[in-house]
Motif scaffolding. Structure first.
Motif, mmCIF file in Angstrom:
data_model
loop_
_atom_site.group_PDB
_atom_site.id
_atom_site.type_symbol
_atom_site.label_atom_id
_atom_site.label_comp_id
_atom_site.label_asym_id
_atom_site.label_seq_id
_atom_site.Cartn_x
_atom_site.Cartn_y
_atom_site.Cartn_z
ATOM 1 N N ASN A 161 -2.556 -1.545 -14.696
ATOM 2 C CA ASN A 161 -1.351 -1.580 -13.871
ATOM 3 C C ASN A 161 -0.565 -2.862 -14.143
ATOM 4 N N TRP A 162 0.515 -2.750 -14.895
ATOM 5 C CA TRP A 162 1.335 -3.908 -15.256
ATOM 6 C C TRP A 162 1.900 -4.607 -14.025
ATOM 7 N N LYS A 163 2.116 -3.868 -12.939
ATOM 8 C CA LYS A 163 2.711 -4.454 -11.730
ATOM 9 C C LYS A 163 1.861 -5.587 -11.163
ATOM 10 N N LEU A 164 0.556 -5.518 -11.385
ATOM 11 C CA LEU A 164 -0.340 -6.555 -10.870
ATOM 12 C C LEU A 164 -0.181 -7.875 -11.619
ATOM 13 N N GLU A 165 0.480 -7.843 -12.757
ATOM 14 C CA GLU A 165 0.719 -9.064 -13.532
ATOM 15 C C GLU A 165 2.173 -9.529 -13.447
ATOM 16 N N ALA A 166 2.986 -8.798 -12.684
ATOM 17 C CA ALA A 166 4.390 -9.163 -12.511
ATOM 18 C C ALA A 166 4.538 -10.164 -11.370
ATOM 19 N N LEU A 167 5.680 -10.814 -11.341
ATOM 20 C CA LEU A 167 6.053 -11.615 -10.171
ATOM 21 C C LEU A 167 6.547 -10.612 -9.131
ATOM 22 N N ILE A 168 6.061 -10.732 -7.913
ATOM 23 C CA ILE A 168 6.405 -9.748 -6.880
ATOM 24 C C ILE A 168 7.070 -10.456 -5.706
ATOM 25 N N HIS A 169 8.224 -9.965 -5.338
ATOM 26 C CA HIS A 169 8.900 -10.441 -4.128
ATOM 27 C C HIS A 169 8.903 -9.283 -3.140
ATOM 28 N N VAL A 170 8.390 -9.519 -1.934
ATOM 29 C CA VAL A 170 8.331 -8.483 -0.912
ATOM 30 C C VAL A 170 9.350 -8.801 0.166
ATOM 31 N N ARG A 171 10.228 -7.854 0.402
ATOM 32 C CA ARG A 171 11.197 -7.968 1.495
ATOM 33 C C ARG A 171 10.618 -7.172 2.662
ATOM 34 N N ASP A 172 10.128 -7.900 3.670
ATOM 35 C CA ASP A 172 9.476 -7.220 4.788
ATOM 36 C C ASP A 172 9.928 -7.726 6.151
ATOM 37 N N THR A 173 11.099 -8.377 6.163
ATOM 38 C CA THR A 173 11.689 -8.802 7.436
ATOM 39 C C THR A 173 13.119 -8.270 7.485
ATOM 40 N N GLU A 174 13.650 -8.151 8.694
ATOM 41 C CA GLU A 174 15.037 -7.698 8.854
ATOM 42 C C GLU A 174 15.987 -8.622 8.093
ATOM 43 N N GLU A 175 15.740 -9.916 8.172
ATOM 44 C CA GLU A 175 16.599 -10.888 7.497
ATOM 45 C C GLU A 175 16.616 -10.664 5.977
ATOM 46 N N GLU A 176 15.445 -10.466 5.382
ATOM 47 C CA GLU A 176 15.374 -10.244 3.933
ATOM 48 C C GLU A 176 16.005 -8.912 3.529
ATOM 49 N N LEU A 177 15.812 -7.885 4.333
ATOM 50 C CA LEU A 177 16.418 -6.595 4.016
ATOM 51 C C LEU A 177 17.941 -6.668 4.105
ATOM 52 N N ARG A 178 18.464 -7.461 5.032
ATOM 53 C CA ARG A 178 19.924 -7.599 5.189
ATOM 54 C C ARG A 178 20.559 -8.344 4.023
ATOM 55 N N GLU A 179 19.747 -9.035 3.226
ATOM 56 C CA GLU A 179 20.300 -9.697 2.040
ATOM 57 C C GLU A 179 20.857 -8.674 1.047
ATOM 58 N N ILE A 180 20.334 -7.462 1.102
ATOM 59 C CA ILE A 180 20.803 -6.434 0.159
ATOM 60 C C ILE A 180 21.365 -5.191 0.840
ATOM 61 N N TYR A 181 21.066 -4.979 2.118
ATOM 62 C CA TYR A 181 21.571 -3.816 2.846
ATOM 63 C C TYR A 181 22.469 -4.254 3.993
ATOM 64 N N PRO A 182 23.560 -3.506 4.241
ATOM 65 C CA PRO A 182 24.360 -3.792 5.431
ATOM 66 C C PRO A 182 23.545 -3.483 6.697
ATOM 67 N N GLU A 183 23.960 -4.062 7.809
ATOM 68 C CA GLU A 183 23.280 -3.820 9.077
ATOM 69 C C GLU A 183 23.230 -2.316 9.355
ATOM 70 N N MET A 184 22.099 -1.872 9.862
ATOM 71 C CA MET A 184 21.860 -0.471 10.213
ATOM 72 C C MET A 184 21.724 0.457 8.997
ATOM 73 N N MET A 185 21.640 -0.097 7.790
ATOM 74 C CA MET A 185 21.541 0.727 6.585
ATOM 75 C C MET A 185 20.199 0.572 5.872
ATOM 76 N N SER A 186 19.316 -0.245 6.402
ATOM 77 C CA SER A 186 18.007 -0.429 5.767
ATOM 78 C C SER A 186 16.934 0.240 6.615
ATOM 79 N N GLY A 187 15.765 0.354 6.041
ATOM 80 C CA GLY A 187 14.635 0.852 6.804
ATOM 81 C C GLY A 187 14.191 -0.185 7.829
ATOM 82 N N ASP A 188 13.393 0.245 8.752
ATOM 83 C CA ASP A 188 12.836 -0.645 9.765
ATOM 84 C C ASP A 188 11.750 -1.493 9.104
#
Length: 162
Positions: A85-112
């Protein structure tokens, strides 16, 4: 449908109209077309290892030695054997907060964020974004698929694997 070199280059560079792309996607795929595609991709990378199979945007399975195939980024960074699994050797950034999701999605347009995380996988060599997954928090990093290189070359292309 026979593709000339310029049309194939325009396809790779996403310069063709949608209708033409659809026609190409729907047309019969033959070994000549595969070889022309691999030749074009090979001409665009700075390394000599032969591309055996394009594996995703910026990713390839290449032959290191007969019988040894690795996942490699177009910058030259080598990840792992193609069966790992190449993904295990990649650099991984996890967006798991409302603030991080809003960096790429408008308000009310991202998952919870309580139910959804975005994982971004980057090449450690060139920092290119290679893949994004939307998964539940804590979901394991899974391998998308392991291509059967031998069957593809033998059964579909009618020749031996490099």
């Amino acid at each position: 449908m026979k593709l000339d070199a310029q049309t194939l280059a325009n396809l790779v560079e996403e310069k063709l109209p949608r209708g033409e792309v659809r026609a190409i996607q729907s047309a019969f795929k033959d070994p000549v077309r595969f070889d022309a595609y691999v030749e074009l991709l090979q001409s665009r990378v700075p390394w000599e290892d032969p591309i055996v199979l394009p594996f995703g945007e910026h990713l390839f399975i290449v032959a290191k030695r007969p019988g040894e195939y690795v996942v490699k980024c177009d910058c030259g960074h080598e990840f792992c054997p193609h069966t790992d699994n190449w993904k295990l050797e990649a650099l991984i950034h996890v967006r798991d907060t409302e603030e991080e999701l809003r960096e790429i999605y408008p308000e009310m347009m991202s998952g919870d964020a309580a139910w959804n995380a975005l994982r971004e996988y980057f090449c450690p060599g060139c920092k290119t974004l290679l893949e994004v997954e939307a998964v539940p928090p804590g979901y394991p990093v899974i391998h998308d698929f392991v291509p059967d290189l031998e069957a593809f070359y033998h059964d579909w292309l009618g020749r031996e694997l490099p």
